[in-house]
Design an enzyme around this catalytic site. Structure first.
Site, short mmCIF file in Angstrom:
data_model
loop_
_atom_site.label_atom_id
_atom_site.label_comp_id
_atom_site.label_asym_id
_atom_site.label_seq_id
_atom_site.Cartn_x
_atom_site.Cartn_y
_atom_site.Cartn_z
CD GLN A 126 49.65 48.02 57.59
OE1 GLN A 126 49.12 48.73 56.74
NE2 GLN A 126 48.99 47.09 58.24
CE1 TYR A 128 51.76 44.58 59.96
CE2 TYR A 128 49.63 43.74 59.27
CZ TYR A 128 50.48 44.16 60.26
OH TYR A 128 50.02 44.17 61.55
CB SER A 129 52.17 44.44 51.26
OG SER A 129 50.90 44.61 51.82
CD GLU A 244 44.45 48.09 57.76
OE1 GLU A 244 45.24 47.27 58.25
OE2 GLU A 244 44.48 48.45 56.58
CB SER A 383 41.44 42.29 48.14
OG SER A 383 41.18 40.90 48.19
CD GLU A 385 38.36 40.70 44.83
OE1 GLU A 385 39.31 41.25 45.43
OE2 GLU A 385 37.58 41.32 44.10
C1 LIG Z 1 47.14 52.39 47.82
C2 LIG Z 1 47.60 51.20 48.62
C3 LIG Z 1 48.15 51.41 49.87
C4 LIG Z 1 48.62 50.34 50.62
N1 LIG Z 1 49.23 50.60 51.80
C5 LIG Z 1 49.85 49.57 52.45
C6 LIG Z 1 50.66 49.81 53.59
O1 LIG Z 1 50.79 50.95 54.05
N2 LIG Z 1 51.32 48.78 54.15
C7 LIG Z 1 51.20 47.51 53.70
O2 LIG Z 1 51.80 46.61 54.26
N3 LIG Z 1 50.44 47.23 52.61
C8 LIG Z 1 49.77 48.24 51.97
N4 LIG Z 1 49.03 47.97 50.85
C9 LIG Z 1 49.03 46.61 50.30
C10 LIG Z 1 47.67 45.92 50.29
O3 LIG Z 1 47.34 45.48 51.55
C11 LIG Z 1 47.75 44.79 49.24
O4 LIG Z 1 47.78 45.41 47.98
C12 LIG Z 1 46.60 43.84 49.33
O5 LIG Z 1 46.72 43.04 50.44
C13 LIG Z 1 46.47 42.95 48.08
O6 LIG Z 1 47.66 42.30 47.81
P1 LIG Z 1 48.31 42.33 46.37
O7 LIG Z 1 48.35 43.73 45.92
O8 LIG Z 1 49.58 41.60 46.43
O9 LIG Z 1 47.28 41.58 45.45
P2 LIG Z 1 47.17 40.00 45.27
O10 LIG Z 1 47.11 39.35 46.59
O11 LIG Z 1 48.14 39.55 44.28
O12 LIG Z 1 45.70 39.91 44.66
C14 LIG Z 1 45.41 40.11 43.28
C15 LIG Z 1 43.93 39.84 43.09
O13 LIG Z 1 43.65 38.49 43.42
C16 LIG Z 1 42.64 38.45 44.38
N5 LIG Z 1 42.85 37.30 45.26
C17 LIG Z 1 43.96 36.98 45.96
N6 LIG Z 1 43.77 35.88 46.66
C18 LIG Z 1 42.51 35.48 46.42
C19 LIG Z 1 41.72 34.38 46.86
N7 LIG Z 1 42.18 33.47 47.70
N8 LIG Z 1 40.46 34.27 46.39
C20 LIG Z 1 39.96 35.19 45.52
N9 LIG Z 1 40.66 36.23 45.07
C21 LIG Z 1 41.92 36.38 45.52
C22 LIG Z 1 42.73 39.75 45.12
O14 LIG Z 1 41.55 40.08 45.77
C23 LIG Z 1 43.05 40.68 43.99
O15 LIG Z 1 41.89 41.02 43.32
C24 LIG Z 1 48.52 49.03 50.10
C25 LIG Z 1 47.94 48.82 48.85
C26 LIG Z 1 47.48 49.89 48.10
C27 LIG Z 1 46.88 49.62 46.76
#
Ligand SMILES: Cc1cc2nc3c(=O)[nH]c(=O)nc-3n(C[C@H](O)[C@H](O)[C@H](O)COP(=O)(O)OP(=O)(O)OC[C@H]3O[C@@H](n4cnc5c(N)ncnc54)[C@H](O)[C@@H]3O)c2cc1C
Lengths: 398, 376
Positions: A126, A128-129, A244, A383, A385
């Site tokens: 996937q 996405y991120s 999902e 997440s 949050e």
């Molecule tokens: C082990 C693992 C596997 C993954 N696998 C995949 C994958 O296969 N494919 C893929 O595309 N992605 C994958 N992901 C990515 C995952 O979806 C993202 O990590 C997730 O969406 C959070 O984004 P970020 O890590 O950039 O954190 P950020 O968005 O930077 O968030 C940091 C913190 O801020 C908080 N936050 C952000 N916005 C807000 C808000 N508006 N209000 C309150 N709090 C907020 C978050 O909850 C978090 O606590 C994976 C992640 C992990 C850890």
């Protein structure tokens, strides 16, 4: 109200159980029970066994090669497979892309890709991120520029789970910068063997390379790999995310984890008696069990509604939060249960047939790794949050 | 009341922090992980040279400090840097040698303070969990001394230690406080074998097998059979050090996390602007202040009567263990995906912080113990 399963459902459970007893290789179950590393071949072996029975894609309609189970049957299947320590089905092709193609894909895409998901020829991941686009997924920057009958893709994806095993990736790419950020995103299928794609593993807190960075450098993708319409990818992505999240509570996993904890607490001794009889420890374990009993029912209530054809709304967010927190707390208490043997971190023992001398009891080895690994549960797939924000918006009417 | 550090302690802390900032880098730590001992000999030598090893002992054995607050100052600085060097093992084993050793044995501590000798304590056993009195390893009298047989669990720094302090039962039942004796065992003694492995929080440990290990009578540390009280005191001192280290780790994590909340942008603004995260960070700050007070409490009661001292040990371990879990988990969560990766600095700090609960008793163990001690 009737809290019991129907006779048909009970018969189905028995059928699943009998199948597992006969077909789940003891070698794989043992690996699962001891928390050992699963190889790509292990996953493929299990997928093939399920596919031979027509059970790999429980959620797909029969016409596409799925089992056509409703939400209750899927739930029963998950409960039984986790109880038996079967490998979990890698979700990207089966649980995520499959439903999207079935709903939005072209006839050619459906005919080409769905069978290959089932027979294991394609391992999907996937995309996405991105480094700058996590919770704010609409800000993806990876570009796809139309050039004749191809798209030229440039950019970077990250956190790509098991991308090291994959040969295909479904991506959100930017095809337009006009209007709202959500409106310029497309959903593109990319063959990872195309020149210009590179994968770099990322080691997680538990010491395992579970996720990856994927780089695209002038990658040429045939235009027929676009799913649906250009710039409508956000709709498909959201559809995928609700899929999902349907089984996100992970009740089966939590049950299995709690059983494992109970087993450890019966074997570990504190002050000359089993840890399970230590009042404070027993109280913690009981609290988690009580939480889980209620959550299992919350989950079933949502599932029953889904089986009756209602789309889950904010409930799936509630299940995700509650489900992840309970599992994480069970993992934390399991780590506590193994005591001083939580500290050793000998990674060579995670391989099957490792002949290095063990350290402590066999149940200790995975406890710490699982604890750290499952911190991800509350981060990925939206997440906790972000889920709270969804609940707030849906229910507060502000 | 005066909660200020003395000038000497402040100077020691500042110098130590400067030294560790320069030497104890993530790269150095990664390199140390690949070595046989799991820590950096250069940093160890530097600690000795600065007098940091001497600071955990009092004058009677060649040190210059050694009080609870000295331990706290040194170990908070080590924690802040995420150092993995085995000074805690020196506190543990060294305290026992200082308290129970004869003149020859105590003379070893000079070499230890000079950084030339490493120590470990082999006391806890595979089925003993955190029970300090549970010793199944036996020491049987022979013509020339003792023969030791048994197993020891998760002996930190055993592989690097020149001398290991080993507890063994010379009399009594497996869970009796009476009948426990201590011995100084050179690591290369025949019959002593090690199964060595890395630890989740950094450094290394080993499972020890002792099979017909022959020791001269002079290897015994102090009188026969009455080592329990000294063990409890040594663990109390080590607990002060370890709780202070946890506090330092929490401070480092707090800094990393606040920086991240200020710089990471999502939805067009720093994530620290989201009130949901602000409030949680505020809660962490409150809990870290509580942890600091718990460290001050236990450090200040280290030399008081046994019941009071031990109640503070359990209180501190319970509180620190609970806060450590909160700080580690919340900081990972607020970092999102980055918080899950091993290559980012946070990983080492949270792993080390979480693992602190797995030594000398976890938060549940000490909660129960606190209740018992109060009732007694
Ligand atoms: C082990 C693992 C596997 C993954 N696998 C995949 C994958 O296969 N494919 C893929 O595309 N992605 C994958 N992901 C990515 C995952 O979806 C993202 O990590 C997730 O969406 C959070 O984004 P970020 O890590 O950039 O954190 P950020 O968005 O930077 O968030 C940091 C913190 O801020 C908080 N936050 C952000 N916005 C807000 C808000 N508006 N209000 C309150 N709090 C907020 C978050 O909850 C978090 O606590 C994976 C992640 C992990 C850890």
């Amino acid at each position: 109200m009737d809290l019991s399963y129907t006779p048909e459902q009970l018969a189905f459970r028995a059928e699943v159980r009998a199948f597992l007893a006969e077909k789940l290789p003891p070698r794989l179950a043992e690996k699962g029970r001891l928390g050992k590393r699963l190889t790509k071949a292990d996953h493929e072996e299990w997928h093939a066994i399920l596919n031979a029975r027509g059970w790999l894609a429980g959620n797909w309609p029969v016409e596409f090669g799925g089992a056509g189970w409703n939400a209750v049957e899927r739930h029963i299947f998950e409960e039984e497979t986790t109880r038996a320590h079967a490998p979990r089905i890698v979700p990207f092709g089966v649980a995520m892309l499959g439903p999207v193609l079935q709903k939005f894909g072209s006839k050619e895409q459906i005919e080409h890709f769905l069978p290959r998901i089932l027979n294991g020829e394609h391992w999907w991941c996937q995309g996405y991120s991105e480094p700058g686009a996590g919770s704010d997924l609409a800000s993806v920057k990876t570009t796809a520029v139309r050039d004749g009958d191809s798209y030229i893709v440039n950019g970077q994806k990250t956190w790509t789970t098991l991308g090291q095993h994959a040969n295909w990736i479904f991506c959100l790419v930017r095809t337009s910068t006009e209007g709202k950020p959500q409106e310029g995103i497309s959903f593109l299928l990319i063959d990872m063997e195309t020149p210009g794609v590179t994968v770099r593993p990322i080691v997680l807190l538990d010491g395992e390379p579970e996720v990856n960075e994927v780089f695209f450098d002038d990658v040429r993708v045939p235009a027929e790999n676009l799913v649906g319409e250009e710039n409508k990818g956000w709709t498909y992505a959201k559809y995928l995310l609700t899929h999902e999240r349907t089984n996100i509570a992970g009740v089966g996993f939590a049950n299995a984890a709690l059983e494992n904890l109970a087993r450890i607490a019966a074997l570990e001794c504190a002050g000359g008696r089993p840890l399970a009889e230590e009042p404070l420890f027993a109280a913690k374990m009981a609290e988690l069990e009580i939480q889980l009993m209620a959550m299992a029912t919350t989950n079933l209530r949502v599932i029953a509604r889904a089986a009756a054809g209602q789309a889950p709304g904010a409930e799936s967010s509630m299940l995700k939060i509650k489900g992840t927190v309970i599992r994480q707390e069970i993992n934390a208490l399991t780590r506590t249960a193994v005591g001083p043997y939580a500290a050793p971190f000998p990674s060579e023992l995670l391989d099957e047939g490792a002949n290095a001398e063990p350290v402590g009891p066999d149940y200790a080895l995975p406890a710490t790794r699982q604890y750290f690994n499952n911190r991800k549960l509350s981060i990925y797939g939206g997440s906790n949050e972000v889920q709270r924000a969804i609940i707030g918006k849906a229910l507060l009417d502000l | 009341m005066n909660f200020e550090l003395s000038d000497e302690r402040r100077m020691l802390r500042d110098a130590l922090e400067r030294f560790l900032r320069d030497t104890c880098t993530p790269t150095a730590r990664a390199a140390a992980e690949q070595t046989e001992t799991g820590f950096s000999p250069e940093i160890w030598a530097g600690l000795a040279e600065m007098g940091v090893i001497g600071a955990v002992f009092d004058e009677s054995v060649g040190g210059f400090a050694g009080s609870g607050f000295d331990l706290a100052v040194v170990f908070e600085a080590l924690g802040r840097a995420g150092a993995v060097e085995p000074l805690l093992e020196v506190v543990l084993a060294g305290s026992l040698i200082a308290e129970r050793g004869d003149a020859d044995q105590r003379a070893l501590l000079e070499t230890v303070i000079a950084g030339e000798m490493h120590l470990a304590l082999a006391h806890y056993e595979p089925a003993g969990r955190y029970d300090l009195e549970r010793v199944a390893t036996t020491a049987t009298a022979t013509e020339s001394g003792y023969r030791i047989d048994g197993r020891k669990a998760v002996v930190v720094n055993a592989g690097a230690a020149d001398t290991i302090v080993v507890s063994a039962r010379t009399s009594g039942d497996v869970a009796d406080k009476q009948g426990i004796s201590l011995f100084l065992v050179p690591r290369n003694t025949p019959g002593l074998t090690l199964r060595d492995y890395p630890l989740a929080g950094g450094g290394r440990a080993a499972e020890l097998k002792l099979e017909a290990v022959e020791l001269p009578a002079a290897a015994r540390l102090g009188c026969e059979g009455d080592a329990f009280d000294a063990l409890e005191r040594a663990v109390a001192r080590a607990s002060v050090a370890q709780c202070a280290e946890a506090l330092g780790l929490m401070e480092a994590i707090r800094e990393l996390t606040t920086d991240y909340l200020r710089t990471r942008k999502q939805f067009g603004q720093p994530i620290g602007k989201f009130q949901a995260l602000q409030h949680r960070m505020a809660d962490l700050l409150i809990e870290i202040e509580q942890a600091r007070s718990a460290v001050i409490n236990v450090a200040g009661h280290l030399d008081r009567e046994r019941d009071l001292r031990e109640r503070h040990v359990s209180a501190a371990k319970q509180l620190i263990g609970t806060v450590a879990k909160l700080v580690a988990e919340e900081s990972i969560q607020m970092h999102g995906g980055i918080g899950m990766t091993q290559e980012y600095e946070l990983a080492h700090f949270v792993r080390r912080l979480i693992m602190i609960d797995h030594r000398f008793g976890d938060h549940l163990h000490h909660l129960a113990r606190f209740v018992r001690l109060k009732a007694a």
